[in-house]
Design a protein around this motif. Structure first.
Motif, PDB file in Angstrom:
ATOM      1  N   LEU A 277       0.846  -1.187   0.000  1.00 42.69           N
ATOM      2  CA  LEU A 277       0.000   0.000   0.000  1.00 42.69           C
ATOM      3  C   LEU A 277       0.882   1.238   0.000  1.00 42.69           C
ATOM      4  O   LEU A 277       1.839   1.324   0.772  1.00 42.69           O
ATOM      5  CB  LEU A 277      -0.909   0.020   1.229  1.00 42.69           C
TER       6      LEU A 277
ATOM      7  N   CYS B 200      -3.717   3.833  -1.010  1.00 44.72           N
ATOM      8  CA  CYS B 200      -4.640   3.826   0.118  1.00 44.72           C
ATOM      9  C   CYS B 200      -4.874   5.258   0.569  1.00 44.72           C
ATOM     10  O   CYS B 200      -4.055   6.140   0.343  1.00 44.72           O
ATOM     11  CB  CYS B 200      -4.131   2.958   1.257  1.00 44.72           C
TER      12      CYS B 200
ATOM     13  N   THR C 224      -8.101   1.016   2.843  1.00 40.70           N
ATOM     14  CA  THR C 224      -8.052   0.217   1.624  1.00 40.70           C
ATOM     15  C   THR C 224      -9.414   0.028   0.984  1.00 40.70           C
ATOM     16  O   THR C 224      -9.518  -0.662  -0.016  1.00 40.70           O
ATOM     17  CB  THR C 224      -7.439  -1.159   1.916  1.00 40.70           C
TER      18      THR C 224
END
Length: 152
Positions: A83, A140, A148
């Motif tokens: 992420l 994210c 997320t």
């Protein structure tokens, strides 16, 4: 006073090259590099050896385009999601996953792992193995309750 007003996430502007060169590259001050890279690798490696880290999917969220924290434990996971909080970091991480020449070099972190394992690691093979396990690099949003969402 609302404490959320003090939050600052580098979602739009982050010079990841400067961040890497200052804190995580092989040319970083040796004491700082030990604290930020070598020591965490050693701790995570010990956790892997003790069987405390295992699973199928790993989701990594770290500041900037860092990989050192994944190195000691990546073999425990077949599905790795990385992420990132901005498009620049996503692009930099994709460069590394795609093996591009101008991607950040993590060979110095691999050498720490070599020393811990007590054997020479073919770091190119290790990098390729890690790359094959990275299934997605996603953006994210840290301002959301679930950063997320809607992916996980």
């Amino acid at each position: 006073m609302d404490t959320s007003s003090f939050k600052r996430y580098d979602t739009h502007v982050m010079d990841s090259k400067c961040f890497y060169n200052t804190y995580f590259s092989a040319s970083t001050d040796k004491d700082l590099l030990y604290e930020l890279v070598d020591f965490p690798i050693k701790v995570l490696y010990d956790c892997v050896k003790l069987g405390l880290i295992k699973g199928h999917r790993m989701i990594d969220l770290s500041a900037g385009t860092n990989l050192f924290q994944i190195l000691p434990m990546y073999e425990c996971f077949s599905d790795i999601t990385i992420l990132e909080i901005n498009d620049g970091c996503i692009a930099d991480m994709e460069k590394w996953v795609n093996g591009e020449e101008d991607a950040y070099d993590w060979a110095h972190a691999v050498k720490v792992l070599e020393e811990l394992r007590g054997c020479s690691i073919n770091w190119k093979e290790m990098e390729n193995d890690l790359r094959s396990r990275v299934k997605r690099i996603l953006k994210c949003d840290l301002n959301k309750e679930n950063p997320t969402d809607p992916l996980f």
